[in-house]
Design a protein around this motif. Structure first.
Motif, PDB file in Angstrom:
ATOM      1  N   PRO A 287       0.816  -1.220   0.000  1.00  0.00           N
ATOM      2  CA  PRO A 287       0.000   0.000   0.000  1.00  0.00           C
ATOM      3  C   PRO A 287       0.845   1.263   0.000  1.00  0.00           C
ATOM      4  O   PRO A 287       2.005   1.265   0.404  1.00  0.00           O
ATOM      5  N   ARG A 288       0.237   2.361  -0.473  1.00  0.00           N
ATOM      6  CA  ARG A 288       0.843   3.682  -0.442  1.00  0.00           C
ATOM      7  C   ARG A 288       0.017   4.579   0.475  1.00  0.00           C
ATOM      8  O   ARG A 288      -1.071   4.226   0.904  1.00  0.00           O
ATOM      9  N   ASP A 289       0.508   5.775   0.747  1.00  0.00           N
ATOM     10  CA  ASP A 289      -0.127   6.623   1.752  1.00  0.00           C
ATOM     11  C   ASP A 289      -1.530   7.054   1.387  1.00  0.00           C
ATOM     12  O   ASP A 289      -2.376   7.242   2.258  1.00  0.00           O
ATOM     13  N   ASN A 290      -1.799   7.247   0.081  1.00  0.00           N
ATOM     14  CA  ASN A 290      -3.117   7.709  -0.323  1.00  0.00           C
ATOM     15  C   ASN A 290      -3.550   6.991  -1.592  1.00  0.00           C
ATOM     16  O   ASN A 290      -2.751   6.315  -2.249  1.00  0.00           O
ATOM     17  N   GLU A 291      -4.819   7.162  -1.948  1.00  0.00           N
ATOM     18  CA  GLU A 291      -5.394   6.410  -3.058  1.00  0.00           C
ATOM     19  C   GLU A 291      -4.764   6.778  -4.391  1.00  0.00           C
ATOM     20  O   GLU A 291      -4.544   5.923  -5.243  1.00  0.00           O
ATOM     21  N   LYS A 292      -4.460   8.061  -4.594  1.00  0.00           N
ATOM     22  CA  LYS A 292      -3.847   8.482  -5.844  1.00  0.00           C
ATOM     23  C   LYS A 292      -2.480   7.841  -6.029  1.00  0.00           C
ATOM     24  O   LYS A 292      -2.159   7.326  -7.113  1.00  0.00           O
ATOM     25  N   ALA A 293      -1.674   7.855  -4.980  1.00  0.00           N
ATOM     26  CA  ALA A 293      -0.348   7.229  -5.060  1.00  0.00           C
ATOM     27  C   ALA A 293      -0.481   5.724  -5.249  1.00  0.00           C
ATOM     28  O   ALA A 293       0.318   5.108  -5.967  1.00  0.00           O
ATOM     29  N   ALA A 294      -1.488   5.115  -4.629  1.00  0.00           N
ATOM     30  CA  ALA A 294      -1.697   3.679  -4.774  1.00  0.00           C
ATOM     31  C   ALA A 294      -2.054   3.322  -6.212  1.00  0.00           C
ATOM     32  O   ALA A 294      -1.593   2.304  -6.747  1.00  0.00           O
ATOM     33  N   ALA A 295      -2.881   4.146  -6.870  1.00  0.00           N
ATOM     34  CA  ALA A 295      -3.261   3.876  -8.255  1.00  0.00           C
ATOM     35  C   ALA A 295      -2.044   3.954  -9.175  1.00  0.00           C
ATOM     36  O   ALA A 295      -1.880   3.121 -10.078  1.00  0.00           O
ATOM     37  N   ALA A 296      -1.176   4.951  -8.960  1.00  0.00           N
ATOM     38  CA  ALA A 296       0.042   5.070  -9.772  1.00  0.00           C
ATOM     39  C   ALA A 296       0.954   3.871  -9.542  1.00  0.00           C
ATOM     40  O   ALA A 296       1.549   3.336 -10.486  1.00  0.00           O
ATOM     41  N   TYR A 297       1.068   3.459  -8.294  1.00  0.00           N
ATOM     42  CA  TYR A 297       1.895   2.298  -7.966  1.00  0.00           C
ATOM     43  C   TYR A 297       1.364   1.039  -8.647  1.00  0.00           C
ATOM     44  O   TYR A 297       2.130   0.255  -9.223  1.00  0.00           O
ATOM     45  N   LEU A 298       0.043   0.823  -8.611  1.00  0.00           N
ATOM     46  CA  LEU A 298      -0.540  -0.379  -9.211  1.00  0.00           C
ATOM     47  C   LEU A 298      -0.363  -0.385 -10.723  1.00  0.00           C
ATOM     48  O   LEU A 298      -0.171  -1.450 -11.328  1.00  0.00           O
ATOM     49  N   ASP A 299      -0.427   0.795 -11.345  1.00  0.00           N
ATOM     50  CA  ASP A 299      -0.213   0.845 -12.785  1.00  0.00           C
ATOM     51  C   ASP A 299       1.190   0.372 -13.140  1.00  0.00           C
ATOM     52  O   ASP A 299       1.386  -0.316 -14.140  1.00  0.00           O
ATOM     53  N   ASN A 300       2.177   0.714 -12.314  1.00  0.00           N
ATOM     54  CA  ASN A 300       3.538   0.255 -12.576  1.00  0.00           C
ATOM     55  C   ASN A 300       3.737  -1.195 -12.148  1.00  0.00           C
ATOM     56  O   ASN A 300       4.290  -2.009 -12.886  1.00  0.00           O
ATOM     57  N   MET A 301       3.285  -1.526 -10.958  1.00  0.00           N
ATOM     58  CA  MET A 301       3.525  -2.857 -10.402  1.00  0.00           C
ATOM     59  C   MET A 301       2.808  -3.948 -11.197  1.00  0.00           C
ATOM     60  O   MET A 301       3.388  -4.991 -11.518  1.00  0.00           O
ATOM     61  N   VAL A 302       1.553  -3.712 -11.553  1.00  0.00           N
ATOM     62  CA  VAL A 302       0.748  -4.730 -12.214  1.00  0.00           C
ATOM     63  C   VAL A 302       0.532  -4.382 -13.684  1.00  0.00           C
ATOM     64  O   VAL A 302       0.759  -5.208 -14.569  1.00  0.00           O
ATOM     65  N   GLY A 303       0.106  -3.139 -13.961  1.00  0.00           N
ATOM     66  CA  GLY A 303      -0.165  -2.764 -15.342  1.00  0.00           C
ATOM     67  C   GLY A 303       1.070  -2.826 -16.231  1.00  0.00           C
ATOM     68  O   GLY A 303       1.031  -3.405 -17.321  1.00  0.00           O
ATOM     69  N   GLU A 304       2.172  -2.244 -15.787  1.00  0.00           N
ATOM     70  CA  GLU A 304       3.388  -2.258 -16.585  1.00  0.00           C
ATOM     71  C   GLU A 304       3.927  -3.673 -16.762  1.00  0.00           C
ATOM     72  O   GLU A 304       4.471  -4.013 -17.816  1.00  0.00           O
ATOM     73  N   THR A 305       3.756  -4.523 -15.758  1.00  0.00           N
ATOM     74  CA  THR A 305       4.182  -5.912 -15.904  1.00  0.00           C
ATOM     75  C   THR A 305       3.420  -6.594 -17.025  1.00  0.00           C
ATOM     76  O   THR A 305       4.003  -7.284 -17.868  1.00  0.00           O
ATOM     77  N   MET A 306       2.089  -6.403 -17.060  1.00  0.00           N
ATOM     78  CA  MET A 306       1.304  -7.026 -18.124  1.00  0.00           C
ATOM     79  C   MET A 306       1.660  -6.445 -19.489  1.00  0.00           C
ATOM     80  O   MET A 306       1.718  -7.175 -20.491  1.00  0.00           O
ATOM     81  N   ARG A 307       1.923  -5.141 -19.537  1.00  0.00           N
ATOM     82  CA  ARG A 307       2.319  -4.542 -20.814  1.00  0.00           C
ATOM     83  C   ARG A 307       3.630  -5.144 -21.295  1.00  0.00           C
ATOM     84  O   ARG A 307       3.813  -5.388 -22.502  1.00  0.00           O
ATOM     85  N   ARG A 308       4.545  -5.382 -20.380  1.00  0.00           N
ATOM     86  CA  ARG A 308       5.828  -5.986 -20.788  1.00  0.00           C
ATOM     87  C   ARG A 308       5.645  -7.438 -21.216  1.00  0.00           C
ATOM     88  O   ARG A 308       6.266  -7.891 -22.180  1.00  0.00           O
ATOM     89  N   PHE A 309       4.807  -8.184 -20.498  1.00  0.00           N
ATOM     90  CA  PHE A 309       4.539  -9.560 -20.918  1.00  0.00           C
ATOM     91  C   PHE A 309       4.051  -9.572 -22.372  1.00  0.00           C
ATOM     92  O   PHE A 309       4.524 -10.355 -23.204  1.00  0.00           O
ATOM     93  N   ASN A 310       3.072  -8.717 -22.669  1.00  0.00           N
ATOM     94  CA  ASN A 310       2.514  -8.684 -24.024  1.00  0.00           C
ATOM     95  C   ASN A 310       3.526  -8.192 -25.047  1.00  0.00           C
ATOM     96  O   ASN A 310       3.474  -8.594 -26.219  1.00  0.00           O
ATOM     97  N   ALA A 311       4.447  -7.321 -24.626  1.00  0.00           N
ATOM     98  CA  ALA A 311       5.482  -6.849 -25.548  1.00  0.00           C
ATOM     99  C   ALA A 311       6.518  -7.928 -25.831  1.00  0.00           C
ATOM    100  O   ALA A 311       7.057  -8.003 -26.941  1.00  0.00           O
ATOM    101  N   PHE A 312       6.801  -8.759 -24.851  1.00  0.00           N
ATOM    102  CA  PHE A 312       7.818  -9.804 -25.011  1.00  0.00           C
ATOM    103  C   PHE A 312       7.245 -11.052 -25.683  1.00  0.00           C
ATOM    104  O   PHE A 312       8.000 -11.852 -26.243  1.00  0.00           O
ATOM    105  N   TYR A 313       5.919 -11.225 -25.613  1.00  0.00           N
ATOM    106  CA  TYR A 313       5.284 -12.394 -26.235  1.00  0.00           C
ATOM    107  C   TYR A 313       3.884 -11.972 -26.669  1.00  0.00           C
ATOM    108  O   TYR A 313       3.103 -11.494 -25.850  1.00  0.00           O
ATOM    109  N   PRO A 314       3.538 -12.134 -27.940  1.00  0.00           N
ATOM    110  CA  PRO A 314       2.241 -11.648 -28.423  1.00  0.00           C
ATOM    111  C   PRO A 314       1.069 -12.251 -27.656  1.00  0.00           C
ATOM    112  O   PRO A 314       0.990 -13.473 -27.476  1.00  0.00           O
ATOM    113  N   ASN A 315       0.176 -11.403 -27.174  1.00  0.00           N
ATOM    114  CA  ASN A 315      -1.022 -11.816 -26.447  1.00  0.00           C
ATOM    115  C   ASN A 315      -0.682 -12.741 -25.279  1.00  0.00           C
ATOM    116  O   ASN A 315      -1.351 -13.742 -25.033  1.00  0.00           O
ATOM    117  N   ALA A 316       0.361 -12.373 -24.541  1.00  0.00           N
ATOM    118  CA  ALA A 316       0.740 -13.185 -23.378  1.00  0.00           C
ATOM    119  C   ALA A 316      -0.369 -13.251 -22.349  1.00  0.00           C
ATOM    120  O   ALA A 316      -0.457 -14.226 -21.584  1.00  0.00           O
TER     121      ALA A 316
END
Length: 847
Positions: free
Chosen positions: A549-578
């Protein structure tokens, strides 16, 4: 069957001049300093843990990581953080960039540099002010010579005092010659690999029989002309040997093969010498996918599509319906709005009776092939509706294992039937006691064993261990999960080799737990491809999305985009439709003192977990996601466990998009109490010390992690309020909570310990004499407790050197909008120094 493969061609899609690295690509591995589930960023070597520190959220935006080179005191010292193994091109142009911050920093020599072999020469960014906030530094330079074109990168300082911070460090190849000849981590990146990308090897459609592969090859001086020879079941392909350029994309066209299974062999060799560079074999299947009409499929969110929603009349005659499953995967079936009489049945595809009058909730889960299916209702005597939805696989680790805090109650089969099984398709690890196994199978559930990978050493030996594990040999299991792999560790290559060799005649499931983000194109694309092609294309890559968790909801949303969203974007970039083969598995463990992601008492972790599942249900990054679920159910308190599967039901079964928390009045920051970890001293508290210095705050390094189990939280929990019991009156601190809703239930938690035990690392568990005063509330005694941590045996034998805490929990029903909450050490012995922190008040989810 032996047949000559008739090729329309093996088409090389790359041009004759193909850059080894792209413009703007970072030649440094893990230049962002990601370190998920490890103490220090992988691929970086610090000179000393005493002087090189890692700060997970210390970067310029307060979210990204940073590293700190620091010398305390006035005596100068030397520090460094290094990455070796780069292959670069002397005389070509490169660019360094990094964010840097300094505090009292001085040194004789230092900075961010690239050096040649033996560190004879170096160049880079070397001048920084003594004190500065985060500043972006950039420098473009021409590279000096080095033996065998080998280089290293270092952040360093000699005769240093003060501290220097680095974040987001990049080394880019600027000139064309630099991009052509540069690479990172020679032994990892430059091994020759032929990676199948699409489609899955066992799902090559006969109507378009084409397999796309990516070839990764040696760089630097290894520039001989290569060619590829492909055979099926041992027969060569005459006149179809095509010269290969660097890092070529190959399209192998398999026209002429009838539907069936084949062995494909590919040999990459030097054109002139015929010396083999790489030989690999793949089991492939040519299939006839069903024609799928999606016109009646209604997508509800990323995870769920409604494929049937039809009225069923009160007619004992047989009524049949057809629906289309849009992909290989799970469906949810429900008979709603009516009651099935004894003898009535709902049958799937003529032979599988999925729902009867005695079926729990009149619902069922089944895993089905893509295409059309028939569902039949017989003997119905009530007007109702029949609903079928395509859903993701939903995983729970582990079944029927109760909490290490026994006051939570049993998490056994009865608890699972009441709170978990309405939102689960796949069980992992754990146990199924008594008659639970046949009932689980009757429900259509899958059960996977868990396997300790240990990927070091010979891949063939690892392959043998995998083939002998319980998930491959014992009849109650449908396969196993490999636990666990890290993108940041070289052993990931050993695992991929072992998995590709596994003999799996029963086609059991092999799923792979993985930590971190892919970053090395050849190595990690190969790993992802191997994991998803396992089990005849039914393999899964289970990403451990254990979010802090982060201190507030806005910071938590940014963190989740990097922690989870960016991971999925990289999976799909490294392998089509991962995403179609990926599982996003969240951490639902919040149990102090065992292991807890609930680091911040000002945050309601229920809401934060809701944000996580809401993200994958709505963000386009997760379109077509195969699997979701949780690891750590036995490490969650009973409230969070129940809430976890309400979330899965809400998003992954019902297909909702809106936050479930809104229905219950949960908030990210409840705001009922302030400064519950005393990080801001006694601010927010009314303090009544019994004597001078009898009530104070202090920091104790490691207390939050070691005694309270705040996992991955850095220094969270290390600040405490200390109460020293006087012989006369007790100490007292209080705070008034406002904004409570009359009649609603709330949970108050706080942690207590003995300071001398904590400082002395002494095992001396007992009930400590700090109590709470709550007047005018209705205490729910069956949900309230004081847990005394006594672990010191078995897997917890190391806890003999850890001071033990009390976890105090009170669940109450509010009778007014304001409530004074006071803590006293009245029951402490004179002279005792007791600690309190993690004071948390939040809405409670009633069963």
């Amino acid at each position: 069957m032996r047949m000559l493969l008739t090729l329309l061609g093996i088409a090389l899609l790359s041009t004759s001049v193909h850059a080894a690295v792209a413009a703007g690509e970072n030649l440094l591995i893990n230049g962002r300093f990601d370190a998920e589930q490890v103490e220090f960023p992988e691929f970086w070597s610090p000179s000393s843990a005493k002087n090189v520190f890692y700060d997970r959220v210390g970067g310029p935006d307060g979210e990204q990581p940073a590293v700190v080179l620091k010398i305390d005191g006035d005596t100068p010292g030397s520090t460094s953080l290094r990455q070796q193994g780069l292959t670069l091109v002397p005389g070509e142009t490169y660019k360094f960039s990094a964010y840097v911050k300094t505090k009292g920093f001085q040194c004789r020599a230092g900075g961010l540099i690239v050096h040649n072999r033996g560190w004879i020469s170096a160049t880079g960014i070397s001048k920084f002010p003594a004190d500065s906030e985060w500043t972006l530094y950039e420098r473009t330079f021409t590279l000096m010579p080095s033996r065998n074109n080998e280089y290293g990168v270092a952040m360093y300082a000699t005769r240093q005092t003060g501290e220097i911070h680095f974040a987001d460090v990049k080394l880019e190849a600027v000139s064309e010659g630099a991009r052509q000849g540069s690479s990172s981590q020679r032994s990892l990146v430059n091994a020759a690999r032929l990676v199948p990308l699409q489609p899955l090897l066992n799902k090559i459609p006969r109507s378009n029989p084409e397999l796309t592969c990516q070839f990764y090859r040696f760089q630097g001086q290894e520039r001989e002309i290569l060619e590829c020879v492909v055979t099926v079941d041992g027969d060569p392909i005459p006149a179809q040997v095509i010269p290969l350029a660097n890092d070529g994309v190959l399209r192998v066209r398999l026209a002429g093969l009838p539907r069936g299974d084949y062995a494909l062999n590919a040999v990459v060799r030097h054109r002139e010498t015929q010396k083999t560079v790489l030989e690999t074999d793949y089991a492939i299947s040519i299939v006839d996918p069903p024609a799928i009409d999606l016109s009646n499929v209604r997508q509800l969110n990323n995870l769920v599509a409604e494929v049937l929603n039809q009225p069923v009349s009160a007619n004992a005659a047989t009524q049949s319906f057809t629906f289309v499953n849009p992909r290989d995967g799970w469906v949810f079936m429900a008979f709603t709005g009516g009651k099935l009489e004894s003898g009535s049945t709902i049958t799937l595809d003529e032979s599988d009776t999925v729902i009867t009058a005695t079926t729990d909730r009149l619902e069922a889960f089944r895993e089905l092939a893509a295409g059309e299916h028939r569902i039949t209702v017989s003997g119905n005597r009530a007007d109702a509706r029949l609903i079928v939805r395509s859903i993701p696989e939903i995983l729970n680790y582990p079944p029927c294992v109760s909490s290490r805090v026994p006051e939570n109650g049993s998490y056994g089969w009865d608890f699972m039937k009441e709170h978990i099984l309405h939102a689960v398709t796949t069980l992992n690890g754990g146990t199924l006691p008594g008659d639970a196994l046949p009932e689980a199978k009757a429900r259509g559930l899958k059960w996977l064993a868990n396997f300790n990978v240990d990927a070091k050493g010979d891949p063939a030996k690892l392959r043998d261990r995998m083939e002998k594990t319980a998930g491959m040999t014992q009849p109650q299991y449908d396969g196993f999960t490999s636990d666990e792999l890290f993108f940041g560790r070289p052993t990931i290559s050993n695992y991929a080799q072992a998995l590709s060799m596994v003999r799996n005649p029963q086609n059991r499931r092999v799923y792979t737990w993985v930590v971190g983000k892919p970053s090395i194109r050849s190595l990690h694309s190969d790993f992802i491809s191997t994991c998803l092609n396992a089990s005849a294309g039914r393999g899964r890559l289970l990403f451990e999305a254990y979010c802090h968790p982060r201190d507030n909801e806005k910071a938590a949303a940014a963190y989740l985009d990097n922690m989870v969203g960016e991971t999925m974007r990289r999976f799909n970039a490294f392998y089509p439709n991962a995403a179609a083969g990926t599982g996003i598995i969240f951490g639902n463990f919040n149990q102090i003192p065992i292991i807890s992601l609930e680091h911040n008492p000002q945050v309601d972790f229920k809401y934060f977990l809701d944000m996580q599942v809401n993200l994958i249900a709505n963000s386009p990054d997760f379109k077509g996601l195969a699997t979701t679920g949780y690891w750590g159910t036995y490490y969650g308190d009973e409230e969070l466990v129940r809430w976890s599967f309400k979330l899965m039901r809400h998003y992954a079964v019902e297909g909702n998009k809106e936050m479930l928390s809104d229905r219950y009045g949960f908030k990210y920051n409840p705001g009922l109490l302030a400064n519950g970890d005393f990080t801001d001293g006694l601010n927010g508290w009314t303090a009544s010390p019994a004597a001078k210095d009898a009530l104070r705050t202090r920091a104790i390094a490691g207390y939050g992690k070691n005694s309270q189990g705040r996992w991955g939280g850095g220094s969270a929990g290390d600040t405490v309020c200390v109460m020293t019991r006087s012989a006369g009156k007790p100490n007292r601190i209080s705070q008034t909570a406002e904004g409570l809703e009359v009649g609603k239930t709330y949970c108050l938690q706080f942690v207590t310990a003995d300071m001398k035990d904590v400082i002395g690392e002494k095992y001396n568990p007992r009930k400590y004499g700090i109590d709470v005063e709550l007047e005018g509330v209705e205490i729910l005694d069956d949900k309230s407790f004081v847990h005394i941590d006594r672990r010191n045996t078995g897997r917890y034998k190391d806890n003999k050197k850890v001071a033990k805490i009390n976890l105090n929990r009170l669940v109450f029903r509010a009778k007014s909008a304001t409530q004074t909450i006071a803590f006293t050490d009245e029951k402490a012995a004179p002279g005792e120094e007791l600690l309190i922190n993690f004071v948390q008040l939040k809405r409670y989810l009633e069963p």
